[in-house]
Design a protein around this motif. Structure first.
Motif, mmCIF file in Angstrom:
data_model
loop_
_atom_site.group_PDB
_atom_site.id
_atom_site.type_symbol
_atom_site.label_atom_id
_atom_site.label_comp_id
_atom_site.label_asym_id
_atom_site.label_seq_id
_atom_site.Cartn_x
_atom_site.Cartn_y
_atom_site.Cartn_z
ATOM 1 N N UNK A 253 -5.497 -15.651 -11.030
ATOM 2 C CA UNK A 253 -5.992 -14.469 -11.729
ATOM 3 C C UNK A 253 -6.658 -13.517 -10.739
ATOM 4 N N UNK A 254 -6.847 -12.266 -11.174
ATOM 5 C CA UNK A 254 -7.526 -11.305 -10.311
ATOM 6 C C UNK A 254 -7.256 -9.877 -10.729
ATOM 7 N N UNK A 255 -7.751 -8.956 -9.917
ATOM 8 C CA UNK A 255 -7.630 -7.529 -10.226
ATOM 9 C C UNK A 255 -7.053 -6.791 -9.019
ATOM 10 N N UNK A 256 -6.201 -5.805 -9.313
ATOM 11 C CA UNK A 256 -5.589 -4.960 -8.279
ATOM 12 C C UNK A 256 -5.979 -3.507 -8.547
ATOM 13 N N UNK B 102 3.520 -2.259 -6.322
ATOM 14 C CA UNK B 102 4.397 -3.420 -6.143
ATOM 15 C C UNK B 102 3.604 -4.614 -5.610
ATOM 16 N N UNK B 103 3.644 -5.694 -6.356
ATOM 17 C CA UNK B 103 3.042 -6.959 -5.938
ATOM 18 C C UNK B 103 4.142 -7.931 -5.489
ATOM 19 N N UNK B 104 3.808 -8.837 -4.577
ATOM 20 C CA UNK B 104 4.754 -9.856 -4.122
ATOM 21 C C UNK B 104 4.193 -11.237 -4.413
ATOM 22 N N UNK B 105 5.051 -12.082 -4.993
ATOM 23 C CA UNK B 105 4.678 -13.468 -5.274
ATOM 24 C C UNK B 105 5.699 -14.398 -4.618
ATOM 25 N N UNK C 201 0.846 -1.198 0.000
ATOM 26 C CA UNK C 201 0.000 0.000 0.000
ATOM 27 C C UNK C 201 0.878 1.242 0.000
ATOM 28 N N UNK C 202 0.831 2.053 -1.068
ATOM 29 C CA UNK C 202 1.610 3.289 -1.086
ATOM 30 C C UNK C 202 1.134 4.232 0.018
ATOM 31 N N UNK C 203 2.037 5.077 0.514
ATOM 32 C CA UNK C 203 1.693 6.010 1.583
ATOM 33 C C UNK C 203 0.527 6.903 1.163
ATOM 34 N N UNK C 204 -0.495 6.983 2.024
ATOM 35 C CA UNK C 204 -1.629 7.855 1.768
ATOM 36 C C UNK C 204 -2.631 7.314 0.776
ATOM 37 N N UNK C 205 -2.460 6.045 0.358
ATOM 38 C CA UNK C 205 -3.361 5.468 -0.632
ATOM 39 C C UNK C 205 -3.954 4.165 -0.103
ATOM 40 N N UNK C 206 -4.926 3.634 -0.807
ATOM 41 C CA UNK C 206 -5.585 2.398 -0.423
ATOM 42 C C UNK C 206 -5.378 1.340 -1.501
#
Length: 202
Positions: free
Chosen positions: A85-88, A102-105, A71-76
């Motif tokens: 599969x999926x959506x970000x 940034x995603x982590x796998x 989660x970036x600072x100040x964001x959701x």
């Protein structure tokens, strides 16, 4: 003449659209070779900082596990990613922006190649059907042996047994030829008798 002008305009529009698609987003990984059990970070970057980013992600769920999105600072962050599969979605309610998602796998097993693909990228006025992908190689983790703990899982070497000068296992007492376990039992009986004798003399 008019036809030539129209064709020129259409070609120019197509070129601009292609340039916009190339610059709309990039997908990169912090490393492309990992070991089973390790994690990799995959960054999705719009062409400039935005207060909202959305994209779809696909991967092989037998080879990789989606851990989450930072989660970036100040964001959701709103993510629904499972089973490959999926959506970000990353968004701000106060105008805060970010230029990287940034995603982590986590790698589940060793494979020659596995991919994480980002599609349906939307950020501001930018829309890209195929944003990009990363190709990963997952190496096999070698068994780690702990010489101080032969019983530790992963050790394949059994504790060595005593051998004679010819390399044969010693199963008998070297002086008497008596099996070692018989000598051990006799020693225990003698020690017990000595302890009882000392107690009676007190």
């Amino acid at each position: 003449m008019k036809k030539t002008i129209l064709v020129t305009i259409l070609v120019a529009v197509m070129l601009l659209a292609a340039i916009g698609s190339v610059n709309a987003a990039s997908v990169t990984a912090d490393k492309t070779t990992i070991k089973a059990g390790e994690t990799v970070k995959i960054a999705v970057k719009p062409s400039e900082a935005r207060d909202g980013v959305q994209f779809d992600v696909s991967y092989n769920a037998d080879e990789l596990q989606y851990v989450g999105t930072e989660k970036p600072a100040g964001m959701e962050v709103m993510d629904e990613v499972a089973n490959g599969t999926g959506r970000v979605m990353v968004y701000s309610m106060n105008g805060t922006t970010t230029d990287t998602v940034v995603m982590t796998f986590k790698a589940l097993k060793d494979v020659e190649t596995t991919e994480v693909k980002v599609t349906g990228f939307v950020s501001g006025t930018e829309e890209v059907e195929e944003a990009g992908k990363v190709t990963l190689t997952v190496e096999k983790v070698e068994d780690q042996k702990d010489p101080t703990n032969p019983e530790k899982p992963g050790n394949t070497e059994k504790p060595s047994k005593p051998t004679d000068i010819n390399g044969k296992p010693i199963t008998e007492h070297p002086q008497t030829g008596t099996p070692i376990y018989v000598v051990a039992i006799a020693t225990i009986i003698i020690a017990a008798g000595a302890i009882l004798a000392v107690r009676k003399n007190k």
